[in-house]
Design a protein around this motif. Structure first.
Motif, mmCIF file in Angstrom:
data_model
loop_
_atom_site.group_PDB
_atom_site.id
_atom_site.type_symbol
_atom_site.label_atom_id
_atom_site.label_comp_id
_atom_site.label_asym_id
_atom_site.label_seq_id
_atom_site.Cartn_x
_atom_site.Cartn_y
_atom_site.Cartn_z
ATOM 1 N N THR A 73 0.730 -1.674 0.516
ATOM 2 C CA THR A 73 -0.055 -0.219 -0.091
ATOM 3 C C THR A 73 0.718 1.188 0.075
ATOM 4 O O THR A 73 1.841 1.324 0.556
ATOM 5 C CB THR A 73 -1.184 -0.258 1.318
ATOM 6 O OG1 THR A 73 -1.394 -1.605 1.548
ATOM 7 C CG2 THR A 73 -2.050 1.183 1.195
ATOM 8 N N SER A 74 0.855 2.286 -0.307
ATOM 9 C CA SER A 74 1.140 3.682 -1.021
ATOM 10 C C SER A 74 0.531 4.592 -0.780
ATOM 11 O O SER A 74 -0.231 4.397 -1.639
ATOM 12 C CB SER A 74 2.176 3.572 -1.907
ATOM 13 O OG SER A 74 2.746 4.334 -2.000
ATOM 14 N N THR A 75 0.692 5.703 -0.570
ATOM 15 C CA THR A 75 0.394 6.789 -1.032
ATOM 16 C C THR A 75 0.556 7.255 -2.333
ATOM 17 O O THR A 75 0.168 8.386 -3.169
ATOM 18 C CB THR A 75 0.223 8.530 0.052
ATOM 19 O OG1 THR A 75 1.370 7.815 0.284
ATOM 20 C CG2 THR A 75 -1.045 7.659 1.046
ATOM 21 N N ASN A 76 1.784 7.132 -3.177
ATOM 22 C CA ASN A 76 2.286 7.687 -4.105
ATOM 23 C C ASN A 76 1.886 5.998 -4.956
ATOM 24 O O ASN A 76 2.440 5.411 -5.147
ATOM 25 C CB ASN A 76 3.543 7.259 -4.040
ATOM 26 C CG ASN A 76 4.848 8.449 -5.250
ATOM 27 O OD1 ASN A 76 4.325 7.662 -6.140
ATOM 28 N ND2 ASN A 76 5.588 8.483 -4.474
ATOM 29 N N ALA A 123 3.688 2.621 -6.039
ATOM 30 C CA ALA A 123 3.085 1.491 -6.233
ATOM 31 C C ALA A 123 3.078 0.334 -7.569
ATOM 32 O O ALA A 123 3.548 -0.660 -7.867
ATOM 33 C CB ALA A 123 1.703 1.522 -5.699
ATOM 34 N N ASN A 155 -6.738 1.783 -7.109
ATOM 35 C CA ASN A 155 -6.460 2.547 -7.016
ATOM 36 C C ASN A 155 -7.533 3.878 -5.686
ATOM 37 O O ASN A 155 -8.868 3.869 -6.265
ATOM 38 C CB ASN A 155 -6.334 4.004 -8.540
ATOM 39 C CG ASN A 155 -6.400 5.010 -7.886
ATOM 40 O OD1 ASN A 155 -5.674 5.631 -6.729
ATOM 41 N ND2 ASN A 155 -5.716 5.944 -8.828
ATOM 42 N N LYS A 156 -6.871 3.925 -4.966
ATOM 43 C CA LYS A 156 -8.649 4.018 -3.590
ATOM 44 C C LYS A 156 -8.154 6.118 -3.743
ATOM 45 O O LYS A 156 -9.018 6.549 -2.869
ATOM 46 C CB LYS A 156 -8.447 3.572 -2.590
ATOM 47 C CG LYS A 156 -8.839 2.042 -2.839
ATOM 48 C CD LYS A 156 -9.175 1.280 -1.740
ATOM 49 C CE LYS A 156 -9.395 -0.002 -1.883
ATOM 50 N NZ LYS A 156 -10.062 -0.562 -0.661
ATOM 51 N N ARG A 157 -7.583 6.359 -4.880
ATOM 52 C CA ARG A 157 -7.526 7.778 -4.066
ATOM 53 C C ARG A 157 -8.866 9.000 -4.025
ATOM 54 O O ARG A 157 -8.887 8.202 -5.264
ATOM 55 C CB ARG A 157 -6.248 8.432 -4.827
ATOM 56 C CG ARG A 157 -4.706 7.582 -3.957
ATOM 57 C CD ARG A 157 -3.583 7.880 -4.987
ATOM 58 N NE ARG A 157 -3.099 8.785 -5.643
ATOM 59 C CZ ARG A 157 -2.414 10.449 -4.353
ATOM 60 N NH1 ARG A 157 -1.544 9.531 -4.039
ATOM 61 N NH2 ARG A 157 -1.810 11.415 -4.797
ATOM 62 N N GLY A 163 -6.193 9.427 0.213
ATOM 63 C CA GLY A 163 -6.427 8.657 -0.096
ATOM 64 C C GLY A 163 -4.794 6.881 -0.535
ATOM 65 O O GLY A 163 -3.709 7.907 -0.662
ATOM 66 N N GLN A 164 -5.364 6.140 -1.015
ATOM 67 C CA GLN A 164 -3.898 4.985 -1.100
ATOM 68 C C GLN A 164 -4.348 4.352 -2.510
ATOM 69 O O GLN A 164 -5.280 3.794 -2.675
ATOM 70 C CB GLN A 164 -4.108 3.999 0.146
ATOM 71 C CG GLN A 164 -3.100 4.958 1.215
ATOM 72 C CD GLN A 164 -3.027 3.719 2.532
ATOM 73 O OE1 GLN A 164 -3.927 2.555 2.373
ATOM 74 N NE2 GLN A 164 -2.503 4.434 3.877
ATOM 75 N N GLU A 217 -3.288 0.584 -3.887
ATOM 76 C CA GLU A 217 -3.191 -0.720 -2.828
ATOM 77 C C GLU A 217 -2.887 -1.582 -4.332
ATOM 78 O O GLU A 217 -3.464 -1.717 -5.322
ATOM 79 C CB GLU A 217 -4.038 -1.799 -2.035
ATOM 80 C CG GLU A 217 -4.675 -0.735 -1.026
ATOM 81 C CD GLU A 217 -6.307 -0.889 -1.012
ATOM 82 O OE1 GLU A 217 -6.263 -0.222 0.875
ATOM 83 O OE2 GLU A 217 -6.993 -2.057 -0.978
#
Length: 70
Positions: A10-13, A17, A35-37, A45-46, A48
């Protein structure tokens, strides 16, 4: 998504990912990015990374060998 997929990273970037996805794909591991941004701002968001459960051990090994913290 089927129940035999597990989240491995998981990353915010988004780009980080994507790099993880490409690394695992190079080792013939099927990867799905979720993409849950926030689509309006792209700052919340993040992202995954999911893999099939049967590839979990191999994927962890690949990430650790490449200094990526799963």
């Amino acid at each position: 998504m089927e129940s035999d997929w597990v989240k491995i990273y998981t990353s915010t970037n988004f780009f980080q990912a994507e790099l993880v996805k490409q690394l695992l794909t190079q080792h013939e591991i099927e990867v799905v990015l979720m993409n849950k941004r926030d689509s309006a701002h792209n700052t919340f968001g993040q992202v995954e990374v999911y893999i099939h459960q049967s590839n979990f051990s191999q994927a962890i090994e690949i990430l650790v060998l490449n200094d990526i913290n799963p």
